[in-house]
Enzyme design. Structure first.
Site, short mmCIF file in Angstrom:
data_model
loop_
_atom_site.label_atom_id
_atom_site.label_comp_id
_atom_site.label_asym_id
_atom_site.label_seq_id
_atom_site.Cartn_x
_atom_site.Cartn_y
_atom_site.Cartn_z
N SER A 105 151.42 14.30 -43.84
CA SER A 105 150.14 14.95 -44.09
C SER A 105 149.72 15.32 -42.48
O SER A 105 148.51 15.51 -42.50
CB SER A 105 149.19 13.92 -44.76
N SER A 141 147.11 23.68 -47.84
CA SER A 141 146.02 23.22 -46.70
C SER A 141 145.67 24.44 -46.02
O SER A 141 146.17 25.42 -45.83
CB SER A 141 146.91 22.25 -45.88
N TYR A 149 153.93 22.21 -40.11
CA TYR A 149 153.32 21.49 -41.39
C TYR A 149 152.59 22.78 -42.05
O TYR A 149 153.08 22.83 -43.35
CB TYR A 149 152.29 20.58 -40.82
N LYS A 155 153.56 24.30 -45.90
CA LYS A 155 152.54 24.54 -47.10
C LYS A 155 152.60 25.98 -47.31
O LYS A 155 152.48 26.31 -48.57
CB LYS A 155 151.17 24.41 -46.17
C1 15L Z 1 145.04 18.56 -42.85
O1 15L Z 1 145.93 19.16 -43.79
C2 15L Z 1 145.48 17.18 -42.55
O2 15L Z 1 146.24 16.47 -43.70
C3 15L Z 1 144.21 16.33 -42.44
O3 15L Z 1 144.72 15.26 -41.76
C4 15L Z 1 143.33 17.19 -41.66
O4 15L Z 1 143.91 17.23 -40.36
C5 15L Z 1 142.72 18.56 -42.04
O5 15L Z 1 144.20 19.37 -42.40
C6 15L Z 1 142.02 19.09 -41.20
O6 15L Z 1 142.51 20.38 -40.63
O7 15L Z 1 140.84 19.05 -40.99
#
Ligand code: 15L
Length: 260
Positions: A75, A111, A136, A140
């Protein structure tokens, strides 16, 4: 719920734990899985400890399942090999197993980091080209593309939810634009499972924040109506989070710290 038998991945995570409690009373079977041991099964809940990076695990996880709520995987940003193993190869094997098992729909926790390189002055729709901000975010973006492929080629539906910042409460100026309350997150997952026809729909996971970066017009068929707003915490946030330095990419780009 139109789907009786649901697989929830990432069930031990912050959002997965919230979803476990919300989904269990609404379905006949909830199969909750995580790499971490899960406890306290609901009467209709199966708990399965599994590593999504172990490609042989997927077939067992999806057996007899109608729909998957996929919140599993890393995550945060990490080295590409780790991201690739779990968030890319693991995700692909889950989809392929889902196709073979006749799963009807996936709700995918995408995300903000799939589009993190847009400027904070941009307001973008769900059809804006992907601009990932990290390994990451690339994973996604891969997940959204894979979802599109499995819809176009195999008729497996997906809702890709580009989650902003889902936290108990917003605490930074950026959260005024990206916050998704837990209640709104659950509502969005429920809408994604109950909307009659979704094909591959991309939707931003955000509460009703006045300063949002995002326009969900193209996803209105999901019927998502956020009830909460980061605006209610504005004074508290302004008092504690000092005026941002616009020369720092963290304050200039939608992905924040992931863009560094
Ligand atoms: C996400 O995708 C993360 O999993 C989370 O921990 C936060 O960092 C969020 O984005 C964000 O950007 O606020």
């Amino acid at each position: 719920m139109i789907y009786d038998r649901i697989l929830l991945t990432g069930a031990a995570g912050l959002l997965g734990s919230v979803l476990r409690n919300r989904l269990a009373p609404q379905v006949k079977l909830l199969r909750s899985t995580d790499i971490t041991e899960l406890t306290n099964a609901a009467p209709n809940e199966e708990l399965v400890k599994a590593d999504l990076g172990d490609l042989s695990a997927a077939a067992g996880l999806v057996k007899g399942i109608d729909a998957i709520v996929h919140f599993g995987g890393l995550s945060k940003d990490a080295d590409f090999v780790s991201i690739c193993r779990v968030n890319i190869a693991g995700f692909q094997s889950l989809y392929e197993a889902a196709r073979l098992a006749g799963v009807k729909r996936v709700v995918f926790a995408s995300s903000v980091h799939a589009i993190g390189f847009y400027d904070q002055n941009d307001v973008i729709g769900t059809n804006a080209p992907l601009r990932p901000d990290s390994n990451y975010g690339v994973a996604k973006a891969f997940g959204e593309n894979l979802a599109q492929l499995y819809w176009d080629k195999h008729g497996l539906e997906t809702v890709s939810i580009r989650i902003g910042s889902s936290e108990p409460k917003p605490s930074t100026r950026r959260h005024l634009r990206t916050w998704l309350s837990f209640d709104d997150m659950c509502q969005l997952v429920e809408c994604s499972l109950t909307a009659p026809r979704v094909r591959h729909t991309v939707v931003y996971g955000a509460s009703n924040n006045a300063a949002s970066f995002w326009d969900n017009t193209l996803a209105r068929h999901l019927g998502y109506t956020p009830k909460d707003s980061a605006d209610d915490f504005r004074d508290e946030i302004f008092a504690s989070d000092s005026r941002p330095d616009r020369d720092d990419v963290v304050n200039r780009l939608q992905g924040g710290v992931f863009c560094r």
